[in-house]
Design a protein around this motif. Structure first.
Motif, short mmCIF file in Angstrom:
data_model
loop_
_atom_site.label_atom_id
_atom_site.label_comp_id
_atom_site.label_asym_id
_atom_site.label_seq_id
_atom_site.Cartn_x
_atom_site.Cartn_y
_atom_site.Cartn_z
N ALA A 128 13.75 52.03 34.61
CA ALA A 128 13.95 52.49 33.24
C ALA A 128 15.30 51.99 32.73
N LYS A 129 15.36 51.73 31.44
CA LYS A 129 16.59 51.24 30.81
C LYS A 129 16.76 51.91 29.45
N GLU A 130 17.95 52.43 29.21
CA GLU A 130 18.28 53.01 27.90
C GLU A 130 18.70 51.87 26.97
N PHE A 131 18.06 51.79 25.79
CA PHE A 131 18.38 50.74 24.83
C PHE A 131 19.25 51.22 23.68
N SER A 132 19.25 52.52 23.46
CA SER A 132 20.11 53.14 22.46
C SER A 132 20.28 54.58 22.90
N PRO A 133 21.14 55.33 22.27
CA PRO A 133 21.31 56.73 22.70
C PRO A 133 20.00 57.56 22.64
N ASN A 134 19.05 57.15 21.81
CA ASN A 134 17.81 57.94 21.67
C ASN A 134 16.56 57.25 22.18
N TRP A 135 16.64 56.01 22.67
CA TRP A 135 15.44 55.28 23.08
C TRP A 135 15.60 54.66 24.47
N SER A 136 14.54 54.78 25.27
CA SER A 136 14.48 54.16 26.59
C SER A 136 13.14 53.48 26.77
N LEU A 137 13.11 52.53 27.68
CA LEU A 137 11.88 51.84 28.03
C LEU A 137 11.74 51.90 29.55
N ALA A 138 10.55 52.21 30.03
CA ALA A 138 10.29 52.26 31.47
C ALA A 138 9.07 51.41 31.78
N PHE A 139 9.08 50.78 32.93
CA PHE A 139 7.89 50.10 33.43
C PHE A 139 7.84 50.30 34.93
N GLY A 140 6.66 50.25 35.45
CA GLY A 140 6.51 50.45 36.89
C GLY A 140 5.06 50.60 37.25
N GLY A 141 4.85 51.23 38.38
CA GLY A 141 3.50 51.44 38.84
C GLY A 141 3.43 52.52 39.91
N HIS A 193 -4.58 51.03 41.03
CA HIS A 193 -3.23 50.46 40.87
C HIS A 193 -2.81 50.78 39.43
N ASN A 194 -1.90 51.69 39.26
CA ASN A 194 -1.58 52.24 37.95
C ASN A 194 -0.24 51.72 37.43
N PHE A 195 -0.27 50.57 36.77
CA PHE A 195 0.92 50.01 36.16
C PHE A 195 1.09 50.61 34.77
N TYR A 196 2.35 50.67 34.27
CA TYR A 196 2.58 51.24 32.93
C TYR A 196 3.83 50.67 32.28
N PHE A 197 3.83 50.71 30.95
CA PHE A 197 4.98 50.41 30.10
C PHE A 197 5.09 51.57 29.12
N ILE A 198 6.24 52.22 29.08
CA ILE A 198 6.42 53.44 28.27
C ILE A 198 7.71 53.36 27.46
N ALA A 199 7.64 53.73 26.17
CA ALA A 199 8.82 53.91 25.34
C ALA A 199 9.03 55.42 25.19
N SER A 200 10.28 55.84 25.27
CA SER A 200 10.60 57.27 25.23
C SER A 200 11.73 57.55 24.25
N THR A 201 11.63 58.70 23.59
CA THR A 201 12.71 59.18 22.73
C THR A 201 12.76 60.70 22.83
N PHE A 202 13.77 61.28 22.22
CA PHE A 202 13.91 62.73 22.23
C PHE A 202 14.45 63.22 20.89
N ILE A 203 14.17 64.48 20.61
CA ILE A 203 14.62 65.09 19.36
C ILE A 203 15.25 66.44 19.69
N PRO A 204 16.58 66.58 19.53
CA PRO A 204 17.19 67.91 19.71
C PRO A 204 16.68 68.84 18.61
N LEU A 205 16.36 70.07 18.96
CA LEU A 205 15.75 70.98 18.00
C LEU A 205 16.75 71.91 17.31
N SER A 206 18.03 71.74 17.59
CA SER A 206 19.08 72.47 16.87
C SER A 206 20.38 71.70 17.02
N ASN A 207 21.43 72.18 16.38
CA ASN A 207 22.74 71.54 16.47
C ASN A 207 23.59 72.11 17.59
#
Length: 183
Positions: free
Chosen positions: A17-30, A44-58
């Motif tokens: 997995a690699k973080e590309f910005s403070p809110n986005w990451s990309l993972a690949f593997g199997g 054989h379960n290979f995958y490519f995933i983009a991930s982000t998150f949303i804080p729900l308060s300050n």
């Protein structure tokens, strides 16, 4: 009781997995990439995933909503989840065809997780074969060890094709889990 003894059906996988910005990451593997015996039936379960998150308060320690979307092969590209394409993937695949037995189907996968704090989350996921829901926890503060437990096949008739693979037409809830250590 799927026809194998305790200790059979062991496999190994990898994730990068690699973080590309403070809110986005990309993972690949199997998962289940290396099969240690012939009893494994998870493909054989290979995958490519983009991930982000949303804080729900300050607040400094806010609850967080995590969103993951991507594509996956074999178990993740299984049957009715939305076929995208086919690639070679190795022997003992789940989605191989009679003319291409060592190939895999690819399909969309995703999940939504609600994190109550830095140690406990509830998760809902679509992983190709079916729908799953469960929880993930980090039992030790300051350690990356994570334990997850999920259930699938607990919604009768969803997805429709899952009942085709139940013994004697009886689908029962199945549980699956994993233990992860990140470094």
């Amino acid at each position: 009781n799927r026809g194998s003894d305790f200790g059979e059906g062991i496999s190994m996988g990898v994730k990068v997995a690699k973080e590309f910005s403070p809110n986005w990451s990309l993972a690949f593997g199997g998962e289940n990439i290396v099969h240690f015996d012939e009893t494994i039936d998870l493909g054989h379960n290979f995958y490519f995933i983009a991930s982000t998150f949303i804080p729900l308060s300050n607040r400094e320690k806010s609850n967080i909503l995590f969103l993951n979307v991507g594509i996956g092969s074999d178990f993740y590209g299984y049957k009715g989840n939305g076929f995208l394409f086919r690639t070679p993937c190795g022997n003992n695949s789940l989605t191989g065809t009679s003319d291409k037995p060592n190939s895999c189907s690819w399909g969309p996968i995703g999940s939504v997780a609600y994190s109550f704090n830095d140690r406990f989350s509830i998760i809902s996921e679509w992983f190709g074969y079916s729908y799953g829901a469960g929880f993930s926890m980090r039992p030790f503060k300051g350690n990356s060890l994570s334990i997850s437990l999920f259930a699938t096949d607990f919604i009768n008739g969803f997805p429709k094709y899952a009942s085709d693979y139940c013994d004697a037409g009886m689908c029962e809830t199945r549980f699956y889990g994993n233990i992860s250590l990140n470094f």
